[in-house]
Scaffold this motif. Structure first.
Motif: not given
Length: 150
Positions: A17-18, A127-128, A132-134, A137-141
């Motif tokens: 998605m990113g 950008c938004l 949100l995707i990032h 991603l941080f939560q998954e990492v």
């Protein structure tokens, strides 16, 4: 279901998605550079516009480096492809590197969101979506880091 497998699968989907959103922002940036009359679909209203952001100095190198910097979308494409490829490996050192890089780039997202609100006074849907995707991603990492380290 294996928690490691589902984590990796989610991480890969987030990266896809990113990558799609980053590719779209790169496409819009190139079209805007080539055609001043181009109006992307993300320009919904005067205050909801991605082209304003992409044409600014912050559209290349996040506004932090010289004029010859690559567009943010190109950096995003490289970032998400690298994360996608690294998701196939479960080394502790790699997970730690992913977490550190993701944390730094999350702060970069906060910086860009601040600029979006207080400098541009604009809403950039692309950008938004990336923010949100990032964050996801941080939560998954972070979840993967906790599983491997804690």
């Amino acid at each position: 279901m294996d928690p490691a497998g589902s984590e990796s699968s989610r991480l890969r989907w987030i990266c896809i998605m990113g990558l799609v959103i980053s590719w779209y922002s790169l496409y819009v940036k190139f079209r805007l550079d080539a055609d001043a009359d181009y109006k992307p679909i993300c320009d919904v209203h005067d205050n909801i516009s991605c082209s304003l952001v992409f044409k600014s100095i912050y559209g290349n190198g996040f506004g932090l480096s010289s004029k010859g910097s690559p567009p943010n979308g190109a950096i995003g494409c490289v970032f998400y492809v690298a994360y996608f490829l690294s998701s196939f490996f479960e080394h502790k050192w790699l997970c730690l590197a992913q977490l550190l890089l993701c944390t730094v780039t999350l702060f970069l997202c906060i910086y860009l969101a601040f600029l979006l609100v207080f400098v541009f006074q604009d809403i950039c849907l692309v950008c938004l979506a990336i923010y949100l995707i990032h964050t996801w991603l941080f939560q998954e990492v972070w979840r993967r880091y906790r599983r491997l380290y804690m």
